[in-house]
Design a protein around this motif. Structure first.
Motif, short mmCIF file in Angstrom:
data_model
loop_
_atom_site.label_atom_id
_atom_site.label_comp_id
_atom_site.label_asym_id
_atom_site.label_seq_id
_atom_site.Cartn_x
_atom_site.Cartn_y
_atom_site.Cartn_z
N ILE A 71 0.84 -1.24 0.23
CA ILE A 71 0.08 0.09 -0.01
C ILE A 71 1.01 1.39 0.03
O ILE A 71 1.95 1.40 0.69
CB ILE A 71 -0.71 -0.19 1.15
CG1 ILE A 71 -2.04 -1.09 1.22
CG2 ILE A 71 -1.52 1.36 1.61
CD1 ILE A 71 -2.67 -1.43 2.58
N THR A 72 0.41 2.34 -0.79
CA THR A 72 0.92 3.60 -0.67
C THR A 72 -0.23 4.52 -0.48
O THR A 72 -0.89 4.73 -1.35
CB THR A 72 1.65 3.96 -2.14
OG1 THR A 72 2.63 3.14 -2.23
CG2 THR A 72 2.35 5.41 -1.90
N ASN A 82 7.31 0.51 -2.60
CA ASN A 82 7.54 -0.17 -4.16
C ASN A 82 8.54 0.60 -4.74
O ASN A 82 9.43 -0.03 -5.45
CB ASN A 82 6.15 -0.24 -4.86
CG ASN A 82 5.31 -1.00 -4.07
OD1 ASN A 82 5.37 -1.96 -3.39
ND2 ASN A 82 4.11 -0.29 -3.96
N GLY A 282 -2.00 -3.55 -7.49
CA GLY A 282 -1.69 -3.24 -6.17
C GLY A 282 -2.38 -4.04 -5.21
O GLY A 282 -2.72 -5.31 -5.31
N LYS A 286 -9.57 -3.47 -0.19
CA LYS A 286 -10.92 -4.01 0.20
C LYS A 286 -11.06 -5.57 0.09
O LYS A 286 -12.22 -5.87 0.59
CB LYS A 286 -12.07 -3.25 -0.46
CG LYS A 286 -11.96 -3.51 -2.18
CD LYS A 286 -13.18 -2.70 -2.76
CE LYS A 286 -13.19 -3.00 -4.09
NZ LYS A 286 -13.90 -2.11 -5.15
N VAL A 293 -9.22 -12.57 -4.22
CA VAL A 293 -8.69 -12.19 -5.51
C VAL A 293 -8.08 -13.23 -6.34
O VAL A 293 -7.63 -14.28 -5.85
CB VAL A 293 -7.80 -11.03 -5.20
CG1 VAL A 293 -8.66 -9.98 -4.58
CG2 VAL A 293 -6.70 -11.37 -4.23
N TYR A 334 -13.72 -14.99 -8.97
CA TYR A 334 -14.67 -14.28 -9.43
C TYR A 334 -14.67 -13.31 -10.73
O TYR A 334 -15.59 -13.17 -11.61
CB TYR A 334 -15.39 -13.34 -8.35
CG TYR A 334 -14.53 -12.09 -7.88
CD1 TYR A 334 -13.33 -12.37 -7.28
CD2 TYR A 334 -14.82 -10.91 -8.49
CE1 TYR A 334 -12.41 -11.21 -7.07
CE2 TYR A 334 -14.05 -9.93 -8.24
CZ TYR A 334 -12.77 -9.96 -7.42
OH TYR A 334 -12.00 -8.85 -7.42
P1 NAD Z 1 -5.20 -2.18 -7.13
O1 NAD Z 1 -4.67 -2.74 -8.24
O2 NAD Z 1 -4.67 -2.62 -5.60
O3 NAD Z 1 -6.69 -2.53 -7.12
C1 NAD Z 1 -7.45 -1.87 -8.11
C2 NAD Z 1 -8.88 -2.98 -8.42
O4 NAD Z 1 -8.33 -3.81 -9.46
C3 NAD Z 1 -9.15 -3.55 -7.27
O5 NAD Z 1 -10.33 -3.01 -6.41
C4 NAD Z 1 -9.90 -4.79 -8.02
O6 NAD Z 1 -11.15 -4.75 -8.26
C5 NAD Z 1 -8.91 -5.17 -8.91
N1 NAD Z 1 -7.66 -5.92 -8.63
C6 NAD Z 1 -6.48 -5.87 -8.16
N2 NAD Z 1 -5.69 -6.88 -8.07
C7 NAD Z 1 -6.67 -7.99 -8.44
C8 NAD Z 1 -6.46 -9.50 -8.14
N3 NAD Z 1 -5.30 -9.94 -7.93
N4 NAD Z 1 -7.65 -10.02 -8.64
C9 NAD Z 1 -8.76 -9.37 -8.81
N5 NAD Z 1 -9.07 -8.16 -8.98
C10 NAD Z 1 -8.06 -7.41 -8.86
O7 NAD Z 1 -5.01 -0.58 -7.29
P2 NAD Z 1 -5.64 0.60 -6.28
O8 NAD Z 1 -6.82 0.38 -5.40
O9 NAD Z 1 -5.41 1.75 -7.12
O10 NAD Z 1 -4.37 0.57 -5.25
C11 NAD Z 1 -4.33 0.15 -3.95
C12 NAD Z 1 -2.77 0.28 -3.29
O11 NAD Z 1 -2.04 -0.60 -3.91
C13 NAD Z 1 -2.51 1.54 -3.24
O12 NAD Z 1 -2.08 1.95 -1.77
C14 NAD Z 1 -1.60 1.70 -4.37
O13 NAD Z 1 -0.34 2.66 -4.25
C15 NAD Z 1 -0.86 0.32 -3.92
N6 NAD Z 1 0.01 -0.33 -5.23
C16 NAD Z 1 0.77 -1.09 -5.15
C17 NAD Z 1 1.46 -1.45 -6.09
C18 NAD Z 1 2.72 -2.47 -5.73
O14 NAD Z 1 2.93 -3.03 -4.80
N7 NAD Z 1 3.82 -2.65 -7.01
C19 NAD Z 1 1.20 -1.06 -7.58
C20 NAD Z 1 0.00 -0.58 -7.52
C21 NAD Z 1 -0.62 -0.09 -6.57
#
Ligand code: NAD
Length: 361
Positions: A71-72, A82, A282, A286, A293, A334
């Motif tokens: 998380i960021t 990251n 990321g 939630k 996931v 899902y």
């Molecule tokens: P996210 O990629 O975490 O999620 C966005 C949406 O994509 C989710 O709500 C979900 O619907 C879907 N999703 C993501 N991964 C999934 C999976 N494995 N399976 C099914 N659906 C999936 O993006 P966000 O909500 O913008 O970011 C959440 C946190 O993650 C932030 O704090 C962000 O900074 C961080 N982040 C970290 C990295 C990393 O660690 N390299 C990359 C991107 C974002």
């Protein structure tokens, strides 16, 4: 041979998808001694910092890591762990293949793109000045003096450094990858018409490096906004895209959308002699702890890791098992079902179990 690999489970959904990937990698029969280290929110509790030195030391020692997302917080709190890991280890190339897998629903077919994103500079370098701070006021005064342009006094400022060194280095990485993987074309993506010096230098550096590959790999370039439209209209016209850091971040998600979503988009951060493998997605807070996931993106990042470790047979066996499960569409999470509330969808670990059963050793 036993490989030593650092495992950074991450936070949010990180620990679940990392566990699924670890189990699948082990099921190929490749011998791995994992060294688990904690970064992100979990590390803050135990070590008082989000990126303990132990994490960086472990990757430096083992040279290879599998990492879950971290998380960021937006606009406040700590800076991206990251990004800090990529900087600390000089993992200058972010490699993100975007490949269609039969069975995964998408508007597009037969996508086979590779994103090569510069990982060390650009607006991602983290050089920022906050609105109202004395340094920001000094900087604004200095810029106004040097450029004869005015900036509103209530501005915040982010700096976009793009160097010839890093641009040539990433361009060479893209062309060498093209040669190694028998790919035909590298397209440099930029906004050099507006940012003549920064993106202009990136483009000029790519053009210079391309000269060394004339007759072997075709070179083209595209302006980033036009590239977005081209990718939506005719993605199959493109092969390898090489981009500065921020455009690479954005276009990676666009390309994940072309192949059916973030749940299957894998990636690697590669440096001179070490690499950290992680999904494009990321930490999806939630869904944390719900075993819900899709683990595919992390498992396919594991496939990239096995290739990096020169365990090609194991990598192939794992990718084939993933492909079969995706094509069957039964034991999938899902997000891969025709309807998201489909009661036949399975959990993260159950999808990994199904993949493990398919692995042919
Ligand atoms: P996210 O990629 O975490 O999620 C966005 C949406 O994509 C989710 O709500 C979900 O619907 C879907 N999703 C993501 N991964 C999934 C999976 N494995 N399976 C099914 N659906 C999936 O993006 P966000 O909500 O913008 O970011 C959440 C946190 O993650 C932030 O704090 C962000 O900074 C961080 N982040 C970290 C990295 C990393 O660690 N390299 C990359 C991107 C974002």
């Amino acid at each position: 041979m036993t490989h030593k690999v650092t495992l950074i489970p991450g936070d949010g959904i990180g620990p679940e998808v990392s566990l699924a990937a670890k189990r699948c990698i082990e099921a190929t029969g490749v011998k791995i001694e994992w060294e688990e280290v904690v970064a992100g929110e979990a590390a803050l509790k135990d070590y008082g910092e989000v990126l303990p030195k132990k994490v960086i030391d472990s990757v430096k020692k083992n040279k290879v890591a599998l990492k879950g997302p971290i998380i960021t917080p937006i606009g406040k709190g700590f800076r991206s762990v990251n990004v800090a890991i990529r900087h600390a280890l000089d993992l200058y190339a972010c490699l993100r293949p975007a490949k269609s897998y039969p069975g995964v629903k998408s508007q597009y077919k037969d996508i086979d793109l590779v994103i090569v994103r510069e990982n060390s500079e650009d607006l991602y370098a983290g050089i920022e000045f906050e609105n109202g701070q004395p340094q920001t006021k000094d900087l604004i005064a200095q810029i106004e003096k040097l450029s004869a342009k005015s900036i509103r006094p209530d501005s915040a400022i982010s700096i976009k450094p793009i160097s010839q060194f890093a641009s040539e280095r990433i361009a060479r990485f893209a062309f060498e990858y093209a040669l190694k993987e028998n790919r035909k074309k590298v397209t440099a993506v930029h906004k050099a018409n507006i940012m003549k010096f920064t993106d202009g230098l990136f483009l000029e550096s790519c053009r210079k490096v391309a000269q060394d590959y004339v007759g072997k790999v075709e070179f083209t370039d595209a302006i980033v906004d036009n590239m977005c439209m081209q990718l939506v209209q005719k993605p199959n016209d493109y092969d390898i895209l090489v981009l500065p850091n921020l455009y690479g971040d954005i276009i990676s998600d666009l390309c994940a959308g072309l192949i059916g979503g973030l749940g299957i988009a894998s990636g690697a951060n590669i440096g001179k002699d070490m690499a950290v493998f992680e999904a494009v997605h990321g930490s999806a807070p939630k869904y944390a702890g719900k075993n819900k996931v899709n683990p595919t993106a992390m498992i396919l990042s594991g496939v990239l890791m096995l290739r990096y470790l020169k365990e090609d047979k194991a990598a192939q066996a794992l990718e084939t098992a993933v492909k079969e499960i995706l094509a069957e569409g039964k034991s999938v999470t899902y997000d891969l079902k025709p309807r998201r509330d489909d009661p036949s969808s399975v959990g993260t670990q159950e999808m990994a179990d199904a993949i493990i059963k398919k692995i042919k050793k």
